[in-house]
Write an enzyme that holds these catalytic residues in place. Structure first.
Site, short mmCIF file in Angstrom:
data_model
loop_
_atom_site.label_atom_id
_atom_site.label_comp_id
_atom_site.label_asym_id
_atom_site.label_seq_id
_atom_site.Cartn_x
_atom_site.Cartn_y
_atom_site.Cartn_z
N ARG A 28 11.50 -6.36 4.66
CA ARG A 28 11.22 -4.94 4.40
C ARG A 28 12.16 -4.06 5.22
O ARG A 28 12.44 -4.33 6.38
CB ARG A 28 9.77 -4.62 4.79
CG ARG A 28 9.47 -3.13 4.74
CD ARG A 28 8.01 -2.85 4.58
NE ARG A 28 7.23 -3.07 5.78
CZ ARG A 28 5.93 -2.83 5.85
NH1 ARG A 28 5.28 -2.38 4.78
NH2 ARG A 28 5.28 -3.04 6.96
N LYS A 36 0.83 -1.22 0.00
CA LYS A 36 0.00 0.00 0.00
C LYS A 36 0.86 1.26 0.00
O LYS A 36 0.63 2.17 -0.79
CB LYS A 36 -0.92 0.03 1.24
CG LYS A 36 -1.86 -1.17 1.34
CD LYS A 36 -2.80 -1.07 2.54
CE LYS A 36 -2.10 -1.05 3.87
NZ LYS A 36 -1.44 -2.34 4.23
P1 AMP Z 1 0.94 0.71 8.77
O1 AMP Z 1 2.15 1.53 8.55
O2 AMP Z 1 -0.24 1.19 7.99
O3 AMP Z 1 1.20 -0.76 8.59
O4 AMP Z 1 0.55 0.89 10.32
C1 AMP Z 1 1.44 0.52 11.34
C2 AMP Z 1 0.72 0.49 12.68
O5 AMP Z 1 0.21 1.79 12.97
C3 AMP Z 1 -0.50 -0.42 12.76
O6 AMP Z 1 -0.15 -1.77 13.03
C4 AMP Z 1 -1.28 0.22 13.88
O7 AMP Z 1 -0.72 -0.07 15.15
C5 AMP Z 1 -1.07 1.70 13.60
N1 AMP Z 1 -2.08 2.22 12.65
C6 AMP Z 1 -1.88 2.63 11.37
N2 AMP Z 1 -3.05 3.03 10.80
C7 AMP Z 1 -3.99 2.83 11.74
C8 AMP Z 1 -5.41 3.03 11.78
N3 AMP Z 1 -6.10 3.49 10.71
N4 AMP Z 1 -6.07 2.73 12.93
C9 AMP Z 1 -5.42 2.28 14.02
N5 AMP Z 1 -4.09 2.05 14.06
C10 AMP Z 1 -3.38 2.33 12.94
#
Ligand code: AMP
Length: 212
Positions: free
Chosen positions: A122, A8
């Site tokens: 990664r 993403k």
């Molecule tokens: P990501 O970089 O999108 O994989 O997000 C990494 C971490 O940030 C996730 O595992 C959550 O702990 C937190 N996080 C990111 N986006 C969200 C969201 N929309 N709602 C809640 N926690 C989030």
């Protein structure tokens, strides 16, 4: 939308270049807060390190501030948001308050079995958030970001023991949101196991069709 490791963030950055869309990624915003050592970052870190969702109150505050900071005449590309039904409802509210709507939902599909290999290899740039894969998408100079030369790091939640929890959260909380958008006819799915360039072409084709 899509499970962790589906690509993403990588595709969002590519679409920012091609379509001038503005990525809104709570994950990146949270990592910045953690990096800067703010109190919000300290509150969020324990949830992130455990692979759990950060509370909505924090996420919604970050997203609303970002929508107000960004250029209103350009589109937004949400990456990793919404991740639960309550966030989807709150997003509808944030958008309608700004007379905006959702043009399409792109779903990057990837089997759980492929995810572990992707996430364990990664590496990310802590300065600009660009991500790399040590075998499939390595930086030009080992260990350094192509864009700014910053030393690459492994995300603390890309450890094997956290990945399982993140997948569980995806299937439990986020997959129902995909269904919700599917019922509205907004979802376009792509096989995310393909090469980055192939996925990029398919995402661009979908965006081209739904934005213009
Ligand atoms: P990501 O970089 O999108 O994989 O997000 C990494 C971490 O940030 C996730 O595992 C959550 O702990 C937190 N996080 C990111 N986006 C969200 C969201 N929309 N709602 C809640 N926690 C989030």
């Amino acid at each position: 939308m899509g499970p962790p490791g589906a690509g993403k963030g990588t595709q969002a950055q590519l679409m920012e270049e091609s379509f001038r869309l503005q990525p809104v990624s709570p994950g990146d915003l949270l990592r910045r807060e953690v990096h800067q050592g703010t109190s919000l970052g300290r509150q969020a870190q324990e949830f992130m390190d455990a692979g759990q969702l950060v509370p909505d109150s924090i996420i919604l505050r970050l997203v609303a501030a970002e929508l107000d900071r960004l250029e209103p005449s350009r589109g937004f590309l949400f990456d990793g948001f919404p991740r639960s039904s309550s966030q989807a409802a709150q997003l509808d509210k944030l958008l309608s308050e700004r007379s905006r709507g959702i043009a399409c939902v792109i779903l990057l599909e990837l089997e759980d079995a492929a995810i572990l290999g992707r996430l364990s290899l990664r590496r990310v740039c802590p300065a600009c958030a660009r991500s790399y894969h040590l075998e499939q998408n390595p930086p030009r100079v080992e260990g350094q970001c192509d864009d700014d030369g910053t030393s690459l790091i492994q995300r603390s939640d890309d450890r094997e023991e956290v990945i399982g929890k993140r997948l569980e959260v995806y299937h439990q909380s986020t997959a129902p949101v995909v269904e919700h958008y599917r019922q509205q006819g907004l979802v376009r799915a792509i096989d995310a196991s393909q090469a980055i360039e192939t996925v990029r072409e398919q995402v661009a084709e979908i965006l081209g069709a739904c934005l213009f």
